[in-house]
Design a protein around this motif. Sequence first.
Motif, PDB file in Angstrom:
ATOM      1  N   VAL A   1      22.373   5.584   0.203  1.00 52.30           N
ATOM      2  CA  VAL A   1      22.206   4.535  -0.805  1.00 52.30           C
ATOM      3  C   VAL A   1      20.743   4.125  -0.944  1.00 52.30           C
ATOM      4  N   MET A   2      20.065   3.998   0.170  1.00 48.69           N
ATOM      5  CA  MET A   2      18.688   3.494   0.181  1.00 48.69           C
ATOM      6  C   MET A   2      17.740   4.665   0.375  1.00 48.69           C
ATOM      7  N   GLN A   3      17.160   5.100  -0.702  1.00 45.97           N
ATOM      8  CA  GLN A   3      16.304   6.273  -0.655  1.00 45.97           C
ATOM      9  C   GLN A   3      14.855   5.872  -0.876  1.00 45.97           C
ATOM     10  N   LEU A   4      14.013   6.268   0.058  1.00 48.51           N
ATOM     11  CA  LEU A   4      12.590   5.988  -0.054  1.00 48.51           C
ATOM     12  C   LEU A   4      11.942   6.932  -1.063  1.00 48.51           C
ATOM     13  N   PRO A   5      10.958   6.427  -1.795  1.00 50.49           N
ATOM     14  CA  PRO A   5      10.188   7.353  -2.629  1.00 50.49           C
ATOM     15  C   PRO A   5       9.336   8.227  -1.714  1.00 50.49           C
ATOM     16  N   THR A   6       8.823   9.296  -2.243  1.00 43.60           N
ATOM     17  CA  THR A   6       7.916  10.139  -1.458  1.00 43.60           C
ATOM     18  C   THR A   6       6.486   9.635  -1.634  1.00 43.60           C
ATOM     19  N   ALA A   7       5.641  10.010  -0.705  1.00 40.82           N
ATOM     20  CA  ALA A   7       4.219   9.653  -0.810  1.00 40.82           C
ATOM     21  C   ALA A   7       3.631  10.257  -2.086  1.00 40.82           C
ATOM     22  N   GLU A   8       4.082  11.457  -2.444  1.00 37.52           N
ATOM     23  CA  GLU A   8       3.591  12.102  -3.662  1.00 37.52           C
ATOM     24  C   GLU A   8       3.976  11.301  -4.906  1.00 37.52           C
ATOM     25  N   GLN A   9       5.198  10.777  -4.929  1.00 35.85           N
ATOM     26  CA  GLN A   9       5.629   9.957  -6.070  1.00 35.85           C
ATOM     27  C   GLN A   9       4.779   8.694  -6.179  1.00 35.85           C
TER      28      GLN A   9
ATOM     29  N   ALA B   1      17.040  -3.502   3.520  1.00 40.62           N
ATOM     30  CA  ALA B   1      16.109  -3.277   2.402  1.00 40.62           C
ATOM     31  C   ALA B   1      14.694  -3.686   2.785  1.00 40.62           C
ATOM     32  N   ALA B   2      14.559  -4.683   3.652  1.00 41.16           N
ATOM     33  CA  ALA B   2      13.226  -5.122   4.084  1.00 41.16           C
ATOM     34  C   ALA B   2      12.498  -4.011   4.846  1.00 41.16           C
ATOM     35  N   GLU B   3      13.234  -3.227   5.639  1.00 39.66           N
ATOM     36  CA  GLU B   3      12.612  -2.103   6.355  1.00 39.66           C
ATOM     37  C   GLU B   3      12.109  -1.055   5.365  1.00 39.66           C
ATOM     38  N   PHE B   4      12.928  -0.753   4.389  1.00 42.70           N
ATOM     39  CA  PHE B   4      12.540   0.229   3.382  1.00 42.70           C
ATOM     40  C   PHE B   4      11.367  -0.302   2.557  1.00 42.70           C
ATOM     41  N   GLU B   5      11.376  -1.603   2.322  1.00 43.99           N
ATOM     42  CA  GLU B   5      10.293  -2.261   1.591  1.00 43.99           C
ATOM     43  C   GLU B   5       8.967  -2.079   2.336  1.00 43.99           C
TER      44      GLU B   5
ATOM     45  N   ALA C   1       8.216   0.239   4.562  1.00 43.04           N
ATOM     46  CA  ALA C   1       7.841   1.657   4.538  1.00 43.04           C
ATOM     47  C   ALA C   1       7.230   2.024   3.185  1.00 43.04           C
ATOM     48  N   THR C   2       7.827   1.537   2.119  1.00 41.26           N
ATOM     49  CA  THR C   2       7.294   1.809   0.782  1.00 41.26           C
ATOM     50  C   THR C   2       5.936   1.154   0.600  1.00 41.26           C
ATOM     51  N   ALA C   3       5.761  -0.058   1.132  1.00 42.21           N
ATOM     52  CA  ALA C   3       4.474  -0.747   1.032  1.00 42.21           C
ATOM     53  C   ALA C   3       3.380   0.080   1.705  1.00 42.21           C
ATOM     54  N   GLY C   4       3.705   0.709   2.818  1.00 38.33           N
ATOM     55  CA  GLY C   4       2.728   1.573   3.476  1.00 38.33           C
ATOM     56  C   GLY C   4       2.331   2.740   2.601  1.00 38.33           C
ATOM     57  N   MET C   5       3.311   3.346   1.916  1.00 37.87           N
ATOM     58  CA  MET C   5       3.009   4.453   1.003  1.00 37.87           C
ATOM     59  C   MET C   5       2.170   3.971  -0.174  1.00 37.87           C
TER      60      MET C   5
ATOM     61  N   ALA D   1       3.771  -8.502  -0.519  1.00 37.56           N
ATOM     62  CA  ALA D   1       4.387  -9.538  -1.351  1.00 37.56           C
ATOM     63  C   ALA D   1       4.949  -8.939  -2.634  1.00 37.56           C
ATOM     64  N   HIS D   2       4.232  -8.016  -3.227  1.00 39.46           N
ATOM     65  CA  HIS D   2       4.716  -7.398  -4.464  1.00 39.46           C
ATOM     66  C   HIS D   2       5.931  -6.499  -4.221  1.00 39.46           C
ATOM     67  N   LEU D   3       5.960  -5.828  -3.088  1.00 38.20           N
ATOM     68  CA  LEU D   3       7.143  -5.021  -2.780  1.00 38.20           C
ATOM     69  C   LEU D   3       8.345  -5.917  -2.521  1.00 38.20           C
ATOM     70  N   ALA D   4       8.133  -7.066  -1.884  1.00 42.44           N
ATOM     71  CA  ALA D   4       9.233  -8.016  -1.677  1.00 42.44           C
ATOM     72  C   ALA D   4       9.715  -8.556  -3.021  1.00 42.44           C
ATOM     73  N   ALA D   5       8.788  -8.859  -3.920  1.00 38.40           N
ATOM     74  CA  ALA D   5       9.168  -9.341  -5.248  1.00 38.40           C
ATOM     75  C   ALA D   5       9.908  -8.253  -6.020  1.00 38.40           C
TER      76      ALA D   5
END
Length: 192
Positions: free
Chosen positions: A62-70, A124-128, A130-134, A157-161
Amino acid sequence: MTGLDGGRSPRWETTHRRIYTAAMRLFQEHGFERVNIAQLAAAAEVSVPTFYAHFPSKEHVVMQLPTAEQMTQLLATQPAHLPVAVRLRQAAPDYFASWSPELRADMLARWKIIAATPSLRTRAAEFERATAGMVAEALPAPPGAGLTPGDAVVVMAHLAAFTSGLLAWADGDGERKVEELVAEAFEALQTP
């Protein structure tokens, strides 16, 4: 298994899609928490090890991270001289514009499952993060410059929003446009 071009083989892709489709059906029918990996594998007509070869956990269905390339591709068009917050706000509409009608329906279905499952809302916060790092790594920066600690906070903050906007979209059953909800969440960051 990868093909000669470095991508996944058609067989792998077909199995992956079959697992995903069966899992989404079961999650929608029974609720995320009531479905286990063995049930997912049986519904997709694969073994449990095959399920794990495609997804590290049922959460990852269900919770899929984007790739660094994306992330790099999305943010590459944003001028490095602009403040980080502006670049992120400008990139969001481009991201949503890339969604096909099928992807939009799929994203709504996934976010409805996330919104309806307390453990996934928390996850979702964990995925958030990880995505913020990318995102932080993908943001074009002037030569020799990286993100300041303040800019890193802006990204988080923007990823949380962004996540809040997606959850509101799912909670509202897609009645309002996700673009509007995410924009409103971004605007809340600017409110004194």
